[in-house]
Design a protein around this motif. Structure first.
Motif, PDB file in Angstrom:
ATOM      1  N   SER A  20      12.372 -51.170 -24.582  1.00 25.16           N
ATOM      2  CA  SER A  20      11.989 -50.091 -25.498  1.00 25.16           C
ATOM      3  C   SER A  20      11.657 -50.643 -26.883  1.00 25.16           C
ATOM      4  CB  SER A  20      13.087 -49.031 -25.587  1.00 25.16           C
ATOM      5  OG  SER A  20      14.199 -49.485 -26.312  1.00 25.16           O
ATOM      6  N   LEU A  21      12.412 -51.628 -27.347  1.00 23.15           N
ATOM      7  CA  LEU A  21      12.102 -52.242 -28.651  1.00 23.15           C
ATOM      8  C   LEU A  21      10.685 -52.817 -28.651  1.00 23.15           C
ATOM      9  CD1 LEU A  21      15.414 -54.089 -29.579  1.00 23.15           C
ATOM     10  CD2 LEU A  21      14.376 -52.157 -30.778  1.00 23.15           C
ATOM     11  N   TYR A  22      10.343 -53.501 -27.569  1.00 21.77           N
ATOM     12  CA  TYR A  22       8.993 -54.064 -27.482  1.00 21.77           C
ATOM     13  C   TYR A  22       7.946 -52.954 -27.457  1.00 21.77           C
ATOM     14  CZ  TYR A  22       4.829 -56.229 -25.654  1.00 21.77           C
ATOM     15  OH  TYR A  22       3.530 -56.619 -25.488  1.00 21.77           O
ATOM     16  N   LEU A  23       8.154 -51.960 -26.616  1.00 24.24           N
ATOM     17  CA  LEU A  23       7.158 -50.897 -26.477  1.00 24.24           C
ATOM     18  C   LEU A  23       6.996 -50.087 -27.756  1.00 24.24           C
ATOM     19  CD1 LEU A  23       7.970 -49.589 -22.891  1.00 24.24           C
ATOM     20  CD2 LEU A  23       6.024 -50.981 -23.604  1.00 24.24           C
ATOM     21  N   PHE A  24       8.086 -49.853 -28.474  1.00 14.89           N
ATOM     22  CA  PHE A  24       8.014 -49.024 -29.676  1.00 14.89           C
ATOM     23  C   PHE A  24       7.425 -49.755 -30.878  1.00 14.89           C
ATOM     24  CE2 PHE A  24      11.799 -46.489 -27.914  1.00 14.89           C
ATOM     25  CZ  PHE A  24      10.949 -45.653 -27.218  1.00 14.89           C
ATOM     26  N   PHE A  25       7.498 -51.085 -30.889  1.00 15.55           N
ATOM     27  CA  PHE A  25       7.061 -51.809 -32.083  1.00 15.55           C
ATOM     28  C   PHE A  25       5.901 -52.775 -31.859  1.00 15.55           C
ATOM     29  CE2 PHE A  25      11.640 -50.914 -32.996  1.00 15.55           C
ATOM     30  CZ  PHE A  25      11.380 -49.887 -33.881  1.00 15.55           C
ATOM     31  N   ALA A  26       5.435 -52.927 -30.636  1.00 19.64           N
ATOM     32  CA  ALA A  26       4.312 -53.831 -30.365  1.00 19.64           C
ATOM     33  C   ALA A  26       3.008 -53.211 -30.839  1.00 19.64           C
ATOM     34  CB  ALA A  26       4.232 -54.136 -28.874  1.00 19.64           C
ATOM     35  N   ASN A  27       2.049 -54.068 -31.085  1.00 21.99           N
ATOM     36  CA  ASN A  27       0.729 -53.642 -31.539  1.00 21.99           C
ATOM     37  C   ASN A  27      -0.190 -53.514 -30.327  1.00 21.99           C
ATOM     38  OD1 ASN A  27      -1.571 -53.080 -32.944  1.00 21.99           O
ATOM     39  ND2 ASN A  27      -1.680 -55.023 -34.019  1.00 21.99           N
ATOM     40  N   PHE A  28      -0.324 -52.295 -29.807  1.00 22.95           N
ATOM     41  CA  PHE A  28      -1.180 -52.041 -28.658  1.00 22.95           C
ATOM     42  C   PHE A  28      -2.522 -51.508 -29.138  1.00 22.95           C
ATOM     43  CE2 PHE A  28       3.072 -51.318 -26.727  1.00 22.95           C
ATOM     44  CZ  PHE A  28       3.013 -52.351 -25.812  1.00 22.95           C
ATOM     45  N   PRO A  29      -3.614 -51.945 -28.518  1.00 19.33           N
ATOM     46  CA  PRO A  29      -4.916 -51.391 -28.913  1.00 19.33           C
ATOM     47  C   PRO A  29      -5.025 -49.929 -28.496  1.00 19.33           C
ATOM     48  CG  PRO A  29      -5.161 -52.848 -27.019  1.00 19.33           C
ATOM     49  CD  PRO A  29      -3.729 -52.945 -27.465  1.00 19.33           C
ATOM     50  N   GLU A  30      -5.670 -49.144 -29.331  1.00 25.03           N
ATOM     51  CA  GLU A  30      -5.882 -47.725 -29.023  1.00 25.03           C
ATOM     52  C   GLU A  30      -6.936 -47.610 -27.925  1.00 25.03           C
ATOM     53  OE1 GLU A  30      -4.691 -44.803 -30.414  1.00 25.03           O
ATOM     54  OE2 GLU A  30      -3.207 -45.917 -31.578  1.00 25.03           O
ATOM     55  N   ILE A  35      -4.878 -41.298 -20.594  1.00 24.21           N
ATOM     56  CA  ILE A  35      -4.453 -39.938 -20.265  1.00 24.21           C
ATOM     57  C   ILE A  35      -3.806 -39.309 -21.489  1.00 24.21           C
ATOM     58  CG2 ILE A  35      -2.935 -38.567 -18.794  1.00 24.21           C
ATOM     59  CD1 ILE A  35      -3.215 -40.797 -16.690  1.00 24.21           C
ATOM     60  N   GLN A  36      -4.214 -38.097 -21.796  1.00 25.73           N
ATOM     61  CA  GLN A  36      -3.714 -37.419 -22.976  1.00 25.73           C
ATOM     62  C   GLN A  36      -2.210 -37.183 -22.852  1.00 25.73           C
ATOM     63  OE1 GLN A  36      -5.603 -33.690 -23.752  1.00 25.73           O
ATOM     64  NE2 GLN A  36      -4.872 -33.600 -25.848  1.00 25.73           N
ATOM     65  N   HIS A  37      -1.482 -37.503 -23.883  1.00 29.71           N
ATOM     66  CA  HIS A  37      -0.037 -37.307 -23.994  1.00 29.71           C
ATOM     67  C   HIS A  37       0.773 -38.163 -23.028  1.00 29.71           C
ATOM     68  CE1 HIS A  37      -1.020 -34.143 -26.702  1.00 29.71           C
ATOM     69  NE2 HIS A  37      -1.618 -33.424 -25.765  1.00 29.71           N
ATOM     70  N   LEU A  38       0.194 -39.227 -22.516  1.00 31.47           N
ATOM     71  CA  LEU A  38       0.938 -40.127 -21.640  1.00 31.47           C
ATOM     72  C   LEU A  38       2.081 -40.790 -22.401  1.00 31.47           C
ATOM     73  CD1 LEU A  38       1.086 -41.299 -18.791  1.00 31.47           C
ATOM     74  CD2 LEU A  38      -0.409 -43.147 -19.558  1.00 31.47           C
ATOM     75  N   ASP A  39       1.878 -41.048 -23.695  1.00 27.47           N
ATOM     76  CA  ASP A  39       2.939 -41.667 -24.490  1.00 27.47           C
ATOM     77  C   ASP A  39       4.158 -40.752 -24.600  1.00 27.47           C
ATOM     78  OD1 ASP A  39       1.485 -39.920 -26.245  1.00 27.47           O
ATOM     79  OD2 ASP A  39       2.400 -40.946 -27.953  1.00 27.47           O
ATOM     80  N   LYS A  40       3.941 -39.436 -24.595  1.00 26.93           N
ATOM     81  CA  LYS A  40       5.065 -38.498 -24.649  1.00 26.93           C
ATOM     82  C   LYS A  40       5.911 -38.611 -23.377  1.00 26.93           C
ATOM     83  CE  LYS A  40       3.362 -36.800 -28.451  1.00 26.93           C
ATOM     84  NZ  LYS A  40       2.786 -37.935 -29.120  1.00 26.93           N
ATOM     85  N   LEU A  41       5.246 -38.760 -22.245  1.00 30.65           N
ATOM     86  CA  LEU A  41       5.954 -38.948 -20.984  1.00 30.65           C
ATOM     87  C   LEU A  41       6.773 -40.234 -21.020  1.00 30.65           C
ATOM     88  CD1 LEU A  41       6.546 -38.180 -18.031  1.00 30.65           C
ATOM     89  CD2 LEU A  41       4.477 -39.464 -17.411  1.00 30.65           C
TER      90      LEU A  41
END
Length: 120
Positions: A20-30, A35-41
Motif C-alpha cells: 500500500s505504501l508503494y501504491l499510494f506514493f509511487a508516480n504512476f502515469p495518468e 476504467i472510471q473510478h477503478l482507483d476507488k475500488l
C-alpha cells in the motif's frame, strides 16, 4: 489463537502495508483509457485487507481501527503535497468504507462465535 496463524496474519499485514505504501506514493502515469473510478475500488480493497489482517493479528480492535483510519487520513494528506499525486476526499471515503466494512461485517460475527464457545 495458534501462534502460526498469528504470525501469518502479522506477515500478511506487513506485506499489504508495504504494498500500500508503494501504491499510494509511487508516480504512476495518468491513463485516460482506464476504467472510471477503478482507483476507488483499489482503495476500498486495500484498506479492507489491511484492516482484516491487522485486526486478526492484534487483540485490541479499537487500536487497530484507529491505526487504519489514521493511516488512511495521513496517506491522503501526504498525497496532496506530492506534485505527481493528489489527495482526494473520495479516496479517503472509500478507505473508510473498507475499514468499517471489515469492522461491522466480520468482527460482530467473531464476537458471537466467541460467546458461543465461552458458553460451552
Amino acid at each position: 489463537m495458534n501462534k502460526y496463524f498469528l504470525n501469518l496474519w502479522q506477515s500478511l499485514f506487513a506485506i499489504f502495508f508495504c504494498i500500500s505504501l508503494y501504491l499510494f506514493f509511487a508516480n504512476f502515469p495518468e491513463k485516460s483509457d482506464s476504467i472510471q473510478h477503478l482507483d476507488k475500488l483499489f482503495h476500498f480493497l486495500i484498506f479492507s485487507f489491511l484492516t482484516f489482517f491487522l485486526l486478526k493479528s492484534i487483540k485490541n480492535t479499537q487500536l487497530g481501527v484507529y491505526f487504519c483510519v489514521l493511516y488512511a487520513a495521513i496517506t491522503e494528506i501526504i498525497q496532496s503535497f506530492l506534485p505527481y499525486r493528489k489527495g482526494d476526499f473520495y479516496d479517503l471515503l472509500f478507505d473508510l468504507f473498507g475499514i468499517f466494512l471489515v469492522l461491522f461485517v466480520f468482527f460482530p460475527l467473531k464476537k458471537n462465535s466467541e460467546n458461543i464457545n465461552n458458553k460451552n
